[in-house]
Design a protein around this motif. Sequence first.
Motif, PDB file in Angstrom:
ATOM      1  N   ARG A  69       0.816  -1.060  -0.069  1.00  0.00           N
ATOM      2  CA  ARG A  69       0.197  -0.043  -0.005  1.00  0.00           C
ATOM      3  C   ARG A  69       0.963   1.140   0.076  1.00  0.00           C
ATOM      4  O   ARG A  69       0.454   2.131  -0.723  1.00  0.00           O
ATOM      5  CB  ARG A  69      -0.863  -0.082   1.305  1.00  0.00           C
ATOM      6  CG  ARG A  69      -1.953   0.972   1.269  1.00  0.00           C
ATOM      7  CD  ARG A  69      -2.798   1.067   2.350  1.00  0.00           C
ATOM      8  NE  ARG A  69      -3.685  -0.247   2.044  1.00  0.00           N
ATOM      9  CZ  ARG A  69      -3.705  -1.156   2.885  1.00  0.00           C
ATOM     10  NH1 ARG A  69      -2.964  -1.388   4.098  1.00  0.00           N
ATOM     11  NH2 ARG A  69      -4.450  -2.271   2.752  1.00  0.00           N
ATOM     12  N   VAL A  93      -6.199 -10.953  -1.428  1.00  0.00           N
ATOM     13  CA  VAL A  93      -6.958 -10.107  -2.139  1.00  0.00           C
ATOM     14  C   VAL A  93      -6.741  -8.758  -1.514  1.00  0.00           C
ATOM     15  O   VAL A  93      -6.771  -7.797  -1.959  1.00  0.00           O
ATOM     16  CB  VAL A  93      -8.565 -10.453  -1.806  1.00  0.00           C
ATOM     17  CG1 VAL A  93      -9.642  -9.440  -2.180  1.00  0.00           C
ATOM     18  CG2 VAL A  93      -8.694 -11.484  -2.479  1.00  0.00           C
ATOM     19  N   ASP A  94      -6.573  -8.582  -0.097  1.00  0.00           N
ATOM     20  CA  ASP A  94      -6.081  -7.128   0.333  1.00  0.00           C
ATOM     21  C   ASP A  94      -4.812  -6.595  -0.330  1.00  0.00           C
ATOM     22  O   ASP A  94      -4.851  -5.337  -0.573  1.00  0.00           O
ATOM     23  CB  ASP A  94      -6.097  -7.269   1.761  1.00  0.00           C
ATOM     24  CG  ASP A  94      -7.165  -7.551   2.878  1.00  0.00           C
ATOM     25  OD1 ASP A  94      -8.116  -7.464   2.159  1.00  0.00           O
ATOM     26  OD2 ASP A  94      -7.049  -8.309   3.964  1.00  0.00           O
ATOM     27  N   ARG A  97      -5.703  -5.487  -3.811  1.00  0.00           N
ATOM     28  CA  ARG A  97      -6.552  -4.032  -3.841  1.00  0.00           C
ATOM     29  C   ARG A  97      -5.464  -2.953  -3.267  1.00  0.00           C
ATOM     30  O   ARG A  97      -5.811  -1.944  -3.824  1.00  0.00           O
ATOM     31  CB  ARG A  97      -7.673  -4.264  -2.638  1.00  0.00           C
ATOM     32  CG  ARG A  97      -8.881  -4.961  -2.985  1.00  0.00           C
ATOM     33  CD  ARG A  97      -9.932  -4.924  -2.219  1.00  0.00           C
ATOM     34  NE  ARG A  97     -11.078  -5.608  -2.644  1.00  0.00           N
ATOM     35  CZ  ARG A  97     -11.870  -6.607  -2.224  1.00  0.00           C
ATOM     36  NH1 ARG A  97     -11.401  -7.197  -1.047  1.00  0.00           N
ATOM     37  NH2 ARG A  97     -12.937  -7.252  -2.739  1.00  0.00           N
ATOM     38  N   ALA A  98      -4.396  -3.147  -2.520  1.00  0.00           N
ATOM     39  CA  ALA A  98      -3.606  -2.398  -2.209  1.00  0.00           C
ATOM     40  C   ALA A  98      -2.658  -1.849  -3.352  1.00  0.00           C
ATOM     41  O   ALA A  98      -2.045  -0.772  -3.429  1.00  0.00           O
ATOM     42  CB  ALA A  98      -2.655  -2.882  -1.172  1.00  0.00           C
ATOM     43  N   SER A 169     -13.808 -10.229 -15.882  1.00  0.00           N
ATOM     44  CA  SER A 169     -14.087 -10.603 -14.866  1.00  0.00           C
ATOM     45  C   SER A 169     -14.257 -12.160 -14.813  1.00  0.00           C
ATOM     46  O   SER A 169     -14.656 -12.858 -13.782  1.00  0.00           O
ATOM     47  CB  SER A 169     -15.251  -9.993 -14.234  1.00  0.00           C
ATOM     48  OG  SER A 169     -15.010  -8.722 -13.834  1.00  0.00           O
ATOM     49  N   LEU A 201      -6.441   2.636 -12.541  1.00  0.00           N
ATOM     50  CA  LEU A 201      -6.069   1.198 -12.446  1.00  0.00           C
ATOM     51  C   LEU A 201      -4.690   0.830 -12.648  1.00  0.00           C
ATOM     52  O   LEU A 201      -4.401   1.383 -14.043  1.00  0.00           O
ATOM     53  CB  LEU A 201      -7.132   0.270 -12.438  1.00  0.00           C
ATOM     54  CG  LEU A 201      -8.531   0.462 -11.983  1.00  0.00           C
ATOM     55  CD1 LEU A 201      -9.469  -0.374 -12.851  1.00  0.00           C
ATOM     56  CD2 LEU A 201      -8.694   0.678 -10.505  1.00  0.00           C
ATOM     57  N   GLN A 206      -6.658  -5.493 -11.047  1.00  0.00           N
ATOM     58  CA  GLN A 206      -7.276  -4.328 -10.346  1.00  0.00           C
ATOM     59  C   GLN A 206      -8.635  -4.029 -11.243  1.00  0.00           C
ATOM     60  O   GLN A 206      -9.642  -3.901 -10.362  1.00  0.00           O
ATOM     61  CB  GLN A 206      -6.436  -3.195 -10.442  1.00  0.00           C
ATOM     62  CG  GLN A 206      -5.046  -3.222  -9.547  1.00  0.00           C
ATOM     63  CD  GLN A 206      -5.215  -3.442  -8.256  1.00  0.00           C
ATOM     64  OE1 GLN A 206      -5.750  -2.532  -7.496  1.00  0.00           O
ATOM     65  NE2 GLN A 206      -4.819  -4.368  -7.670  1.00  0.00           N
ATOM     66  N   ILE A 209     -11.110  -6.638  -9.668  1.00  0.00           N
ATOM     67  CA  ILE A 209     -11.478  -6.381  -8.150  1.00  0.00           C
ATOM     68  C   ILE A 209     -12.467  -5.400  -8.406  1.00  0.00           C
ATOM     69  O   ILE A 209     -13.558  -5.187  -7.500  1.00  0.00           O
ATOM     70  CB  ILE A 209     -10.179  -6.050  -7.469  1.00  0.00           C
ATOM     71  CG1 ILE A 209      -9.456  -7.469  -7.341  1.00  0.00           C
ATOM     72  CG2 ILE A 209     -10.627  -5.401  -6.223  1.00  0.00           C
ATOM     73  CD1 ILE A 209      -7.984  -7.026  -6.561  1.00  0.00           C
ATOM     74  N   LEU A 210     -12.424  -4.304  -9.257  1.00  0.00           N
ATOM     75  CA  LEU A 210     -13.159  -3.159  -9.579  1.00  0.00           C
ATOM     76  C   LEU A 210     -14.702  -3.461  -9.793  1.00  0.00           C
ATOM     77  O   LEU A 210     -15.747  -3.273  -9.005  1.00  0.00           O
ATOM     78  CB  LEU A 210     -12.733  -2.104 -10.378  1.00  0.00           C
ATOM     79  CG  LEU A 210     -13.772  -0.772 -10.762  1.00  0.00           C
ATOM     80  CD1 LEU A 210     -14.115  -0.071  -9.538  1.00  0.00           C
ATOM     81  CD2 LEU A 210     -13.528  -0.253 -12.154  1.00  0.00           C
ATOM     82  N   TYR A 212     -16.085  -6.313  -9.042  1.00  0.00           N
ATOM     83  CA  TYR A 212     -16.539  -7.348  -7.983  1.00  0.00           C
ATOM     84  C   TYR A 212     -16.847  -6.163  -6.904  1.00  0.00           C
ATOM     85  O   TYR A 212     -17.975  -6.458  -6.497  1.00  0.00           O
ATOM     86  CB  TYR A 212     -15.452  -8.153  -7.481  1.00  0.00           C
ATOM     87  CG  TYR A 212     -15.623  -8.913  -6.153  1.00  0.00           C
ATOM     88  CD1 TYR A 212     -16.648  -9.843  -6.198  1.00  0.00           C
ATOM     89  CD2 TYR A 212     -15.199  -8.687  -4.923  1.00  0.00           C
ATOM     90  CE1 TYR A 212     -17.063 -10.565  -4.938  1.00  0.00           C
ATOM     91  CE2 TYR A 212     -15.389  -9.429  -3.858  1.00  0.00           C
ATOM     92  CZ  TYR A 212     -16.446 -10.140  -3.833  1.00  0.00           C
ATOM     93  OH  TYR A 212     -16.987 -10.890  -2.876  1.00  0.00           O
ATOM     94  N   ASP A 213     -16.356  -5.413  -6.445  1.00  0.00           N
ATOM     95  CA  ASP A 213     -16.496  -4.369  -5.546  1.00  0.00           C
ATOM     96  C   ASP A 213     -17.681  -3.491  -5.982  1.00  0.00           C
ATOM     97  O   ASP A 213     -18.674  -3.230  -4.930  1.00  0.00           O
ATOM     98  CB  ASP A 213     -15.383  -3.386  -5.338  1.00  0.00           C
ATOM     99  CG  ASP A 213     -14.290  -4.013  -4.461  1.00  0.00           C
ATOM    100  OD1 ASP A 213     -14.405  -5.124  -3.960  1.00  0.00           O
ATOM    101  OD2 ASP A 213     -12.993  -3.446  -4.516  1.00  0.00           O
TER     102      ASP A 213
END
Length: 223
Positions: A69, A93-94, A97-98, A169, A201, A206, A209-210, A212-213
Motif C-alpha cells: 500500500r 485479495v487485500d 486491492r492495495a 471478470s 487502475l 485491479q 476487483i473493481l 467485484y467491488d
Amino acid sequence: MHAIRVLLVDDQPMIRTGFRLILEAEPDIEVVGEAPDGAGAVERARSLCPDIVLMDIRMPHMDGVEATRRIVAEGLPSRVVILTTFDLDAHVVDALRAGASAFLVKDGPADSLVDAIRTVAAGDSVLSPRVTHSLLDRFAHLGAPAAPDVPSRLGALTGREVDVLRALSRGLSNAEIALELGVGETTVKTHIAHILEKYGLRDRVQAVILAYDCGLVVPRGRR
C-alpha cells in the motif's frame, strides 16, 4: 538490454537466499537488494527503485499488504509480486486491492517465479488469463452479472467498455473477449486501456476487483 531489477522481501534469510539463487541464474534478472520486513521493503524501494518487489505477505513489524500500500501510494515505479505460503491466504485479495500486480505460492515451481517476474515487468499482460481465472475462482468466486443495470460507480464507462470489463471478470483473454464481442483484439486492448485510465487502475486484475467491488459481478453463492 535492461535487466529486470528485483528487491527480495522476506523475514526468513534462507528463503531470500533461495530466491536469489534462482533469479541470479537468469541472464535478464538482477537482484539489487533484500529486506527482512515491510518497513525495510518500503525504505529500500525508495532508495533502489527496483522494477519488481518480490514481497512476502506475512512478516513482523509491517506485513506485505501495508508495505505494498505504501509503495503504491508513494508512486514508486516498482511493481509488487506477493508471495504467500498458502494459496488461499485471505490477505492476498487485500494485497491486490492495495496495488500488488500478482501473487505466487512459495512452494510453486521455480520457472513460475521467473515467468511471473518477467510478465509483471513487461507490463502488457500483468497476469495471464489462466492466473486471473485462478484468482477469481479462489478468492472472488465471480459468477454472472449482478443485474442488467450498470452500477453507478461505473458510469464513466461506455457500454462496450462495460462488456469488456464483464468479460475480464470471467477470466477471458483478450483474444477470447474479441471473439465473444465480435471485435478486433486491438480494439479490446484499447477498451481495457480506457478502463484502467478512467479509474486509475494499474492492471487488469485491479479492473476485475473493481467489477467485484462495484457489484457488476457477484459471488456464485449470492446469486
